[in-house]
Write an enzyme that holds these catalytic residues in place. Structure first.
Site, mmCIF file in Angstrom:
data_model
loop_
_atom_site.group_PDB
_atom_site.id
_atom_site.type_symbol
_atom_site.label_atom_id
_atom_site.label_comp_id
_atom_site.label_asym_id
_atom_site.label_seq_id
_atom_site.Cartn_x
_atom_site.Cartn_y
_atom_site.Cartn_z
ATOM 1 N N TYR A 147 2.872 10.032 0.068
ATOM 2 C CA TYR A 147 3.894 9.518 0.988
ATOM 3 C C TYR A 147 5.314 9.823 0.499
ATOM 4 O O TYR A 147 6.272 9.630 1.244
ATOM 5 C CB TYR A 147 3.750 7.991 1.181
ATOM 6 C CG TYR A 147 2.396 7.551 1.700
ATOM 7 C CD1 TYR A 147 1.513 8.463 2.248
ATOM 8 C CD2 TYR A 147 2.005 6.213 1.644
ATOM 9 C CE1 TYR A 147 0.267 8.073 2.707
ATOM 10 C CE2 TYR A 147 0.764 5.811 2.108
ATOM 11 C CZ TYR A 147 -0.101 6.745 2.623
ATOM 12 O OH TYR A 147 -1.333 6.355 3.076
ATOM 13 N N ASP A 198 0.851 -1.195 0.000
ATOM 14 C CA ASP A 198 0.000 0.000 0.000
ATOM 15 C C ASP A 198 0.885 1.243 0.000
ATOM 16 O O ASP A 198 1.751 1.395 0.869
ATOM 17 C CB ASP A 198 -0.891 0.023 1.247
ATOM 18 C CG ASP A 198 -1.802 1.240 1.246
ATOM 19 O OD1 ASP A 198 -2.877 1.160 0.617
ATOM 20 O OD2 ASP A 198 -1.431 2.280 1.850
ATOM 21 N N HIS A 230 -7.712 9.345 -2.182
ATOM 22 C CA HIS A 230 -7.073 9.299 -0.859
ATOM 23 C C HIS A 230 -7.956 9.929 0.227
ATOM 24 O O HIS A 230 -8.184 9.334 1.279
ATOM 25 C CB HIS A 230 -5.716 10.011 -0.940
ATOM 26 C CG HIS A 230 -4.756 9.629 0.127
ATOM 27 N ND1 HIS A 230 -3.397 9.668 -0.044
ATOM 28 C CD2 HIS A 230 -4.936 9.194 1.401
ATOM 29 C CE1 HIS A 230 -2.788 9.261 1.057
ATOM 30 N NE2 HIS A 230 -3.714 8.982 1.950
ATOM 31 N N LYS A 249 -2.726 5.977 -4.350
ATOM 32 C CA LYS A 249 -3.873 6.857 -4.078
ATOM 33 C C LYS A 249 -3.703 8.207 -4.754
ATOM 34 O O LYS A 249 -2.590 8.744 -4.828
ATOM 35 C CB LYS A 249 -4.020 7.046 -2.565
ATOM 36 C CG LYS A 249 -3.931 5.743 -1.786
ATOM 37 C CD LYS A 249 -4.203 5.895 -0.304
ATOM 38 C CE LYS A 249 -3.844 4.618 0.433
ATOM 39 N NZ LYS A 249 -2.467 4.586 0.927
HETATM 40 P P1 NDP Z 1 0.441 1.320 11.815
HETATM 41 O O1 NDP Z 1 -0.772 1.223 12.663
HETATM 42 O O2 NDP Z 1 0.693 0.315 10.783
HETATM 43 O O3 NDP Z 1 1.688 1.440 12.804
HETATM 44 C C1 NDP Z 1 2.984 1.633 12.314
HETATM 45 C C2 NDP Z 1 3.895 1.809 13.528
HETATM 46 O O4 NDP Z 1 3.934 0.600 14.288
HETATM 47 C C3 NDP Z 1 5.311 2.148 13.167
HETATM 48 O O5 NDP Z 1 5.811 3.026 14.156
HETATM 49 C C4 NDP Z 1 6.022 0.776 13.229
HETATM 50 O O6 NDP Z 1 7.378 0.967 13.550
HETATM 51 C C5 NDP Z 1 5.286 0.122 14.365
HETATM 52 N N1 NDP Z 1 5.179 -1.355 14.248
HETATM 53 C C6 NDP Z 1 4.987 -2.085 13.129
HETATM 54 N N2 NDP Z 1 4.867 -3.390 13.424
HETATM 55 C C7 NDP Z 1 4.993 -3.504 14.764
HETATM 56 C C8 NDP Z 1 4.958 -4.597 15.656
HETATM 57 N N3 NDP Z 1 4.741 -5.847 15.237
HETATM 58 N N4 NDP Z 1 5.155 -4.349 16.982
HETATM 59 C C9 NDP Z 1 5.362 -3.080 17.417
HETATM 60 N N5 NDP Z 1 5.382 -2.003 16.625
HETATM 61 C C10 NDP Z 1 5.200 -2.202 15.299
HETATM 62 O O7 NDP Z 1 0.451 2.812 11.210
HETATM 63 P P2 NDP Z 1 0.245 3.574 9.856
HETATM 64 O O8 NDP Z 1 -0.469 4.825 10.221
HETATM 65 O O9 NDP Z 1 1.514 3.665 9.124
HETATM 66 O O10 NDP Z 1 -0.802 2.700 9.008
HETATM 67 C C11 NDP Z 1 -0.416 1.634 8.172
HETATM 68 C C12 NDP Z 1 -0.521 1.998 6.696
HETATM 69 O O11 NDP Z 1 -1.857 2.343 6.337
HETATM 70 C C13 NDP Z 1 0.265 3.240 6.282
HETATM 71 O O12 NDP Z 1 1.663 3.011 6.267
HETATM 72 C C14 NDP Z 1 -0.371 3.556 4.954
HETATM 73 O O13 NDP Z 1 0.129 2.685 3.959
HETATM 74 C C15 NDP Z 1 -1.840 3.283 5.264
HETATM 75 N N6 NDP Z 1 -2.562 4.500 5.702
HETATM 76 C C16 NDP Z 1 -3.531 5.000 4.870
HETATM 77 C C17 NDP Z 1 -4.199 6.165 5.216
HETATM 78 C C18 NDP Z 1 -5.225 6.734 4.303
HETATM 79 O O14 NDP Z 1 -5.565 7.918 4.456
HETATM 80 N N7 NDP Z 1 -5.770 5.972 3.384
HETATM 81 C C19 NDP Z 1 -3.919 6.884 6.462
HETATM 82 C C20 NDP Z 1 -2.919 6.223 7.293
HETATM 83 C C21 NDP Z 1 -2.297 5.069 6.918
HETATM 84 P P3 NDP Z 1 8.568 0.259 12.701
HETATM 85 O O15 NDP Z 1 8.442 0.741 11.279
HETATM 86 O O16 NDP Z 1 9.788 0.747 13.383
HETATM 87 O O17 NDP Z 1 8.352 -1.229 12.850
HETATM 88 C C1 1BO Z 2 -1.613 12.643 4.904
HETATM 89 C C2 1BO Z 2 -1.710 11.232 4.458
HETATM 90 C C3 1BO Z 2 -2.266 10.355 5.532
HETATM 91 C C4 1BO Z 2 -1.802 8.949 5.376
HETATM 92 O O1 1BO Z 2 -2.472 8.288 4.336
#
Ligand code: NDP
Ligand code: 1BO
Length: 350
Positions: free
Chosen positions: A62, A57, A123, A90
């Protein structure tokens, strides 16, 4: 919701995917790439080649398309076939006008070095002026021609540039508007979903219409988000089922019938988040995760009776169902609108 029924009906335990309205399959777990920065390339190739991910994704916003493209190229050079990958990107808010849809997609394909996307999402359902400030100034949030944009998205499918189209961060009101004129229905609605923000109403509405839901920020997003990894209920269930808190949160999402896109740039956590198949969360644990704030409320009330004089209403506020990604910094201008509050952004549905 009867989670075991959802699981049996929709999850294919053999290839761990869900079937979309179009008949295409979306793998149940994908790698999120928001805030992955220059690590995105290694993360994607590790995910695909070492951890078995087939779903990535990303988004223009990003700023990691080129890194993601490099990671995908590395995976394909190592023998993974394009047809076995599912890549989502997106359309950003500054491209949310009909004439900008196709150029934005072509630019995205070029950055990713792909000739088609599996899924292209709107998005956020708000059009921003190019170069808009955060928070927006007067005139930064513009009218959004939803029907005109969707027609252009539909053309991308007809031209085989995109296999499926969908939406993200939509409310019921906006989804109903879209489906009233859509000739190609949205296959996917991507939304924030985790035990701290279940968003049952949108999940049920999508499932009723056959629209698949992808859960974003499944771990609570961590950075400026909600630390669900250390939530007491998540930790208790994880200990009981002998899995990590991250695995419990990812598995909870799959058992609700959603695909899920945890982000990590850490190779061990990327692998950990994929080990969520061939075991299930028992119904009582699934239900406990699905009512975290309710349990906290009950605990707080009992504590109040016992303590008589003290009130812990603050705890209730912090731990209630709450979005992490509310969009305030992106879309709210308290003085000039058109969205003067977070409630306006979400059509007063929360
Ligand atoms: P997540 O809920 O996936 O959390 C990510 C965080 O958790 C990072 O700090 C990561 O650190 C940590 N992490 C990952 N795996 C573990 C684990 N097993 N144990 C402990 N910590 C962990 O957050 P996101 O907000 O990034 O959401 C995921 C994805 O969803 C985004 O990356 C994006 O692709 C999508 N998204 C889409 C949105 C939209 O508007 N459509 C909005 C927000 C997100 P580390 O990298 O150090 O492991
Ligand atoms: C501003 C973008 C949020 C993560 O999709």
């Amino acid at each position: 919701m009867a989670q075991s029924t959802v699981l049996r009906a929709k999850e294919d335990e053999q290839c761990y995917s869900f079937v979309l309205l179009s008949g295409h399959r979306i793998p149940a777990v994908g790698l999120g790439t928001w805030r992955s920065g220059s690590d995105a390339s290694n993360s994607v190739s590790t995910a695909v080649l070492e951890a078995g991910y087939r779903h990535i994704d990303t988004a223009w916003e990003y700023g990691v398309h080129e890194e993601v493209g490099q990671g995908l190229k590395d995976a394909m050079d190592a023998g993974i076939e394009r047809k076995d990958l599912f890549v989502t990107s997106k359309l950003w808010c500054s491209d949310l006008s009909p004439e900008r849809v196709r150029p934005a997609l072509l630019n995205t394909l070029e950055e990713l070095r792909l000739d088609y996307l599996d899924l292209y999402l709107i998005h956020w359902p708000f059009r921003l002026r190019e170069g808009a400030s955060r928070p927006p100034q007067a005139g930064d949030v513009l009218d959004f021609d939803m029907e005109g944009v969707w027609r252009e998205m539909e053309k991308l499918v007809a031209q085989n540039l995109v296999r499926d189209i969908g939406v993200s961060n939509f409310t019921l009101k906006k989804l109903n508007k879209l489906t009233s004129f859509a000739q190609t229905m949205p296959s996917v609605c991507q939304m924030e979903m985790h035990p701290g923000w279940r968003n049952d109403k949108m999940l049920e509405a999508c499932q009723k219409n056959g629209i698949h839901v992808t859960a974003y920020s499944p771990l609570g997003s961590q950075e400026n988000g909600r630390d669900l990894i250390h939530d007491p209920t998540v930790e208790r269930v994880a200990k009981k089922v002998n899995k990590s808190p991250g695995q419990v949160l990812v598995r909870w999402a799959i058992q609700r019938g959603t695909s899920v896109i945890p982000k990590s740039t850490n190779p061990e956590r990327i692998k950990e988040n994929m080990h969520v198949f061939n075991w299930v969360l028992p119904e009582e644990d699934f239900n406990a995760l699905s009512s975290i704030p309710d349990q906290v409320r009950a605990t707080v009330l009992c504590f109040n009776i016992f303590m008589k004089r003290y009130s812990f209403d603050g705890f209730r506020y912090i731990l209630k169902q709450k979005r992490v990604l509310h969009g305030e910094d992106l879309f709210v201008n308290k003085n000039d609108g058109p969205f003067r509050s977070v409630e306006d952004v979400w059509d007063h549905e929360d």
